[in-house]
Design a protein around this motif. Structure first.
Motif, short mmCIF file in Angstrom:
data_model
loop_
_atom_site.label_atom_id
_atom_site.label_comp_id
_atom_site.label_asym_id
_atom_site.label_seq_id
_atom_site.Cartn_x
_atom_site.Cartn_y
_atom_site.Cartn_z
N ARG A 610 0.81 -1.20 0.00
CA ARG A 610 0.00 0.00 0.00
C ARG A 610 0.85 1.27 0.00
NH1 ARG A 610 -4.96 0.04 3.98
NH2 ARG A 610 -5.38 -1.75 2.66
N ASP A 636 -3.48 2.77 10.77
CA ASP A 636 -3.38 2.03 9.50
C ASP A 636 -3.28 0.53 9.76
OD1 ASP A 636 -3.25 4.41 7.89
OD2 ASP A 636 -1.23 4.70 8.70
N ARG A 638 -4.45 -0.96 12.43
CA ARG A 638 -5.74 -1.43 12.92
C ARG A 638 -6.69 -1.66 11.75
NH1 ARG A 638 -8.90 2.58 16.59
NH2 ARG A 638 -8.79 3.66 14.59
N ASP A 639 -6.69 -0.73 10.80
CA ASP A 639 -7.56 -0.90 9.63
C ASP A 639 -7.25 -2.22 8.92
OD1 ASP A 639 -8.55 1.51 10.29
OD2 ASP A 639 -7.58 2.63 8.65
N LEU A 640 -5.97 -2.52 8.81
CA LEU A 640 -5.59 -3.76 8.14
C LEU A 640 -6.11 -4.98 8.89
CD1 LEU A 640 -1.90 -3.43 6.93
CD2 LEU A 640 -3.98 -3.62 5.57
N TYR A 642 -8.71 -5.26 10.50
CA TYR A 642 -10.13 -5.44 10.25
C TYR A 642 -10.44 -5.79 8.80
CZ TYR A 642 -11.32 -3.98 14.94
OH TYR A 642 -11.45 -3.94 16.30
N SER A 643 -9.49 -5.47 7.90
CA SER A 643 -9.84 -5.67 6.49
C SER A 643 -9.20 -6.91 5.86
CB SER A 643 -9.45 -4.42 5.68
OG SER A 643 -8.05 -4.23 5.77
N VAL A 644 -8.12 -7.43 6.45
CA VAL A 644 -7.49 -8.57 5.81
C VAL A 644 -8.39 -9.81 5.89
CG1 VAL A 644 -6.20 -9.19 7.91
CG2 VAL A 644 -5.42 -10.03 5.70
N ASP A 645 -8.51 -10.50 4.79
CA ASP A 645 -9.36 -11.69 4.76
C ASP A 645 -8.56 -12.88 5.30
OD1 ASP A 645 -10.82 -13.94 4.19
OD2 ASP A 645 -11.43 -13.27 2.18
N GLN A 723 -9.79 -13.61 12.80
CA GLN A 723 -11.24 -13.84 12.90
C GLN A 723 -11.78 -13.32 14.23
OE1 GLN A 723 -11.15 -17.95 12.09
NE2 GLN A 723 -11.58 -17.70 9.90
N GLN A 726 -12.12 -9.65 13.92
CA GLN A 726 -13.18 -9.20 13.02
C GLN A 726 -14.57 -9.54 13.54
OE1 GLN A 726 -11.95 -10.58 9.14
NE2 GLN A 726 -10.25 -9.11 9.08
#
Lengths: 896, 252
Positions: A610, A636, A638-640, A642-645, A723, A726
């Motif tokens: 990124r 940044d 923290r956002d990751l 929550y967003s990483v699958d 998991q 999230q």
């Protein structure tokens, strides 16, 4: 019928002679199934007569077995243990008229020759020497007689490549000897069934006898202080308490450090694998004779080497694993009916909590599983070479049939692929299905009888203090160390001055960041379950319930309450904290080493993609330190989270691991075991990075991934952590740097570079231009000029004298043209200069700072600058346009 | 003259009155050399030759110039070289005439060459540029020219705030020669002598970081250039920075 009566009269008589009036529980349970001819896995604590349990029934059969040749093989993981077993069994063999011999690396030529001519009935050996038995023609002739194979300390082998290799060797043995009886002796493990399968292979039935260890353990945890001095005092108090004790430490350097402080007492000795055999045996003997009170030792002492009575086991620092603690404490007492006493001396907050958790689990007998390796391709390559040296030629089909009988390879279809790879580097030849050996095959095998990586250590030498500061593994050095590089060892930063005679010459460096990763040996990883429970303990504060003494409890409570007083959240099993520090962010997360390793790498990979900048990581069981460029903040990260699958973690790692030091380090090791790189190879002036690219999509790379994803990283647990975050089960908060975040780190360090070369180049050029000088000149009043760095230019430069925004951004050398622009009367040439300056200023007026950046680039004048700006791109694309203009200028206008 | 940086090489296309494609340090036969040192990989000659051919196709030159170290083994010719070189050279010959300025690894290569294909070791002035392999002292007649040389295998690593972001990329280094140090007389017209170090074409070249070429003692010229103001370019001609600044940044 009592077990004893199953044995033949000769054995019973010998038992009486030896004063074995009563058989131990272990012996009672183990003898019947062995007498019935079953394959048996015997799990029992050390010192309960395990060896005799296996050997009495074997002796019983051996005395009735005619003919010559090796009839029974007793395999242990350690030479020292071989000597011990020989000592114990010699008496029995002598009484029963059996011959016994030992054969391993230390065995003399004379002894070896004697064995070749006149093989003993019972041969005590190591897995590696077993490999050598297949090579010599004469020794091979003695193999068909083998009826019994006993593997001692099988838990120590089952999870390693040594074990994988041994399991194939047993199948190779079966080619000569047919089916033989297999007996495995093991310490407590979490998965007895699987270990038994490892012993017998997939299709042979087995029996298991399991005598638990835990009820006989008395383990306490004590806080020993945070500084080394008070830790040493705590160790001394512990040693003084008992007549004899073993002091276990986790690393050799700790052993040395403690030894250094305790030598003066005169009743303490150090014992670890790097010391010479003589020194070790001397220490063992003196301990046995009671001349020394305590022996400082590492994991080598875990195994059942007999050193006499031990009253207490002291564990310095957390043992990291339940099974390790059980095994170590089990060394004390040495009789099933006596209690084993153990004391853990914890050395810090993490260490204390972890020790309490491990002790709790040990008491409940919650040992970890031994993870059996499946399909280790370097082991396969090694054994294919061994088969070829043994047979000269062999078909792929037969190789497959042999190796698939071993449990770790039962579904392995990789033989053709591995053979293809070996043919590629000229170790074997492959014609259709038929394999033949090359001249190099034998040399390779002699150099690779062992699957233990035989790492050359490269010394690091400090030029300033003229002292060695440590060592690095060669596989690591070749890929990463070059002159001028900086790296961290033992917490200090060094710069490489020279590489000389296999030595790295360094001097202390002062930059804030280490460019190179470093590897401080392979540490014992803290398992996920232990780390999570340690996190729970941080949350519940149930230190007393976990058996912490008053002192330990006060210490732990103090840490927690000082965190709470300062408003710092305490990271736990359901709380992750992100804390800023000077060079980046500390993520406190209780995931254990393997899950944290995977998570840290996946997050860095996403960050580099990124932001186009490198990310440095340091990983421990309870925290990850991210070294970040100044633009990236905790938010940044923290956002990751929550967003990483979670489902993509493995895929991302597979794609991106190739760029990391860890991968390159491992692939060199594995290429060596594959015979693609010789142990003593000289890499000078070869691009190791390009070389490793030739292993792309080969079985060497497959094996590298397999090993990384099993022994270093745990993708499944990392996905579970994500998991939990999230789903809201685990909360993530951003906080200032806390006492817990500041605690030391262990394990690995790595740098993840940006995914594309393009990003790195653009970043470098951006940095160059930002650092370039630019001359600002007001084209309105023409009275103001200022030489400054591009990085200091504001978004919209303005003349401080007249307030106009008509400011030209000139190259520093254009300073000499300014007087001509100020002149009233101008020549045509001077008018052209003025027009050029005016155009320049107009671009700055309309596009601000962006124009200044473009105008600072090499060979970019107003014409080019307006072309670049007209493309209306921003970010990296803007710089790509600048690069293009520069390339064009260099091609057409300069120097030539 | 104008140079064109061919990133598929690295190679240079020098355009003046004719088009000359320049390739340095191809090291055919290196794999068997590695094998003797304990690293066993398959021969990559075919792929390397394919790259040469595609550089030729891309640039349509009048002639190809090998700037030394076309082969690898010294002092003896390896089996791999005996087996591969004739065919490699033939393939190239069929496409385009070529010349070789021999380097320190080219001993014995004459047997595979036509007489006119072999230029003198000391170098040659071709179309206004002096070409030399770079392992020996510069001859007097090179003074005042742009000198293009190989031999040093220059690479550059890039760094960002955190660490090394790009490792060992093939790089060009352009610098002014210090004539006195290089044992050259000053040019009669006062023209300066400049040198362009070319990266190795050979893909397994370990390379020498541009930051340390000056201190490397790798050749008589390696310490005789103005390092502070030397300029560093990537294989495609991207200008990275002045060498002086790269060295300073690496120390910061």
């Amino acid at each position: 019928m009592p077990a004893r009566n199953l044995l033949s009269p000769e054995i019973q008589a010998t038992l009486l002679k030896r004063n074995f009036l009563e058989l131990s529980l272990t012996q009672q349970k183990a003898i019947p199934p062995i007498m019935e001819g079953k394959h048996l896995l015997l799990i029992a604590p050390t010192g309960t007569g395990k060896t005799e349990s296996a050997m009495l029934p074997v002796f019983d059969r051996l005395i009735h077995l005619p003919g010559s040749g090796f009839k029974a093989l007793y395999i242990t993981p350690l030479r020292a243990l071989n000597r011990d077993i020989l000592f114990r069994l010699q008496w029995w063999c002598h009484e029963l008229g059996l011959s016994v011999g030992v054969r391993h690396g230390d065995t003399s030529q004379y002894e070896r020759r004697k064995q070749a001519l006149n093989p003993p009935d019972l041969l005590i050996t190591t897995p590696e020497t077993l490999q050598a038995l297949f090579i010599g023609k004469r020794l091979r002739e003695h193999l068909p007689q083998v009826r019994y194979v006993i593997i001692d300390e099988i838990h120590e082998l089952a999870g390693s490549k040594r074990g994988a290799q041994l399991s194939i060797a047993l199948e190779r043995l079966a080619e000569y000897a047919g089916e033989f009886q297999r007996i495995g002796l093991s310490a407590t493990v979490g998965n007895p069934e699987e270990v038994a399968s490892f012993l017998t292979g997939k299709d042979r039935p087995h029996a298991i006898v399991n005598i638990p260890a835990a009820p006989h353990m008395d383990i306490s945890v004590r806080f020993a202080g945070e500084d080394f001095d008070s830790q040493v005092r705590a160790v001394e108090r512990c040693i003084d308490h008992d007549k004899s004790s073993l002091l276990f430490v986790n690393t050799r350097s700790t052993a040395e450090a403690l030894g250094h402080r305790l030598y003066e007492r005169g009743d303490v000795e150090v014992h670890h694998g790097s010391l010479s055999k003589e020194v070790r045996i001397d220490a063992e003997d003196r301990f046995k004779q009671g001349k020394i009170r305590s022996l400082i030792c590492t994991s080598s002492m875990e195994l059942g080497i007999d050193i006499g009575h031990i009253e207490r086991v002291i564990q310095f620092g957390s043992p990291r694993e339940v099974s390790r603690l059980l095994q170590r404490v089990g060394r004390a007492g040495h009789r099933l009916d006596t209690v084993s006493h153990g004391t853990i001396l914890a050395t810090g907050f993490d260490d204390l909590c972890e020790s309490l958790v491990i002790t709790r689990k040990a008491k409940q007998n919650e040992s970890e599983d031994v993870s059996i390796i499946h399909g280790a391709l370097d082991v396969l390559a090694n054994q294919i070479a061994a088969l070829l040296v043994e047979y000269g030629e062999i078909t792929i089909g037969r190789v497959t049939a042999i190796i698939q009988r071993a449990y770790g390879f039962y579904d392995c279809g990789a033989v053709p692929e591995v053979c293809g790879q070996m043919a590629e580097h000229r170790l074997i030849r492959m014609e259709g299905n038929l394999l033949t050996r090359t001249g190099r095959c034998r040399t390779y095998l002699y150099g690779n009888l062992s699957m233990i990586p035989d790492e050359k250590k490269v010394q690091i030498f400090d030029l300033v203090s003229r002292r060695p500061v440590g060592t690095l593994d060669e596989s690591f050095v070749i890929g990463w160390i070059n002159t001028g590089a900086t790296f961290i060892v033992k917490g200090q930063l060094w710069q490489v001055v020279d590489l000389d005679d296999g030595k790295i010459i360094v001097e202390p460096a002062h930059s804030a960041t280490g460019e190179l990763p470093s590897w401080e040996g392979e540490q014992i990883p803290v398992p996920f379950a232990v780390a999570q429970e340690t996190g729970r303990l941080r949350r519940t504060h149930a230190f007393a319930a976990y058996g912490a003494g008053a002192l330990s409890e006060t210490y732990a409570d103090d840490i927690i309450s000082s965190m709470e007083d300062s408003g710092a959240p305490v990271a736990s099993d359901n709380l992750v904290t992100l804390e800023h520090f000077d060079d980046g962010v500390v993520m406190n997360i209780c995931g254990g080493h393997k899950a944290n390793e995977a998570l840290s790498r996946v997050l860095s990979i996403l960050l580099t993609a990124r932001y186009g900048s490198s990310v440095g990581i340091e990983v421990g069981a309870y925290r990850i330190v991210f070294r970040l460029p100044s633009g990236i903040r905790a938010g940044d990260l923290r956002d990751l989270l929550y967003s990483v699958d979670p489902a993509h973690i493995e895929g991302l790692l597979r794609l991106a691991m190739k760029r990391t030091a860890l991968f390159k380090y491992k692939i060199v090791q594995i290429a060596k075991k594959f015979g693609a790189i010789d142990q003593q190879a000289d890499y000078e002036r070869i691009s190791i990075h390009r070389l490793l690219e030739t292993f792309e999509d080969t079985s060497i790379q497959t094996e590298t991934y397999r090993e990384l994803f099993t022994t270093i990283m745990d993708v499944k647990e990392a996905a579970r952590l994500v998991q939990q975050i999230q789903s809201g089960e685990t909360e993530v908060v951003i906080a200032p740097l806390s006492a817990i975040g500041r605690e030391g780190l262990s394990s690995s360090r790595d740098i993840i570079p940006p995914p594309s070369a393009d990003q790195a180049i653009i970043a470098a050029v951006k940095r160059r231009i930002e650092d370039d000088n630019i001359l600002l000149f007001c084209m309105n009043c023409r009275k103001w000029k200022s030489l400054t760095k591009v990085s200091r230019v504001s978004e919209q430069p303005q003349c401080p004298k007249c307030g106009a925004r008509l400011v030209a951004a000139l190259k520093p050398w254009e300073d000499e043209l300014i007087p001509t622009v100020k002149k009233k009367q101008k020549t045509n040439e001077e008018k052209a200069t003025e027009r050029r300056f005016m155009k320049n200023a107009n671009i700055v007026l309309s596009s601000g700072r962006q124009a200044v950046v473009a105008l600072a680039a090499r060979g970019v004048g107003p014409e080019n600058a307006s072309r670049i700006i007209a493309r209306m791109c921003d970010g990296d694309d803007f710089y790509r346009e600048i690069l293009k203009a520069e390339r064009n200028y260099i091609k057409t206008h300069r120097f030539w | 003259m104008t140079p064109e940086f061919i990133s598929g090489g690295p190679a240079l296309l020098m355009k003046n009155t004719c088009r000359l494609l320049v390739i340095a340090d191809a090291h055919f036969g290196a794999e068997s050399g590695f094998s003797r040192k304990g690293v066993h990989i398959a021969s990559n000659s075919r792929e390397r030759l394919r790259r040469i051919c595609s550089c030729i196709d891309e640039t349509d030159p009048d002639m190809l110039l090998f700037l030394g170290d076309l082969k690898h083994s010294v002092p003896l010719m390896s089996h791999q070289e005996f087996a591969e070189l004739p065919q490699i050279l033939d393939t190239i010959r069929k496409k385009i005439p070529f010349r070789l300025i021999p380097g320190n690894h080219d001993g014995g290569i004459e047997r595979f060459l036509e007489p006119e294909e072999l230029l003198p070791k000391r170098g040659a002035l071709i179309d206004g540029t002096w070409y030399v392999h770079g392992h020996m002292h510069l001859p007097p007649e090179s003074v005042g020219n742009l000198i293009v040389c190989g031999h040093h295998h220059p690479v550059v690593s890039l760094y960002d705030e955190v660490g090394c972001s790009l490792r060992a990329q093939p790089a060009y280094l352009l610098a002014e020669i210090d004539e006195e140090c290089a044992g050259l007389a000053l040019h009669e017209n006062g023209r300066s002598t400049r040198i362009l170090f070319m990266p190795a074409f050979f893909e397994y070249a370990g390379g020498l970081d541009v930051r340390i070429i000056h201190a490397s003692k790798l050749s008589p010229v390696s310490r005789c250039f103005d390092a502070e103001n030397a300029e560093v370019f990537l294989g495609d001609g991207t200008y990275i920075d002045r060498l002086g600044r790269l060295i300073k940044n690496a120390r910061a």
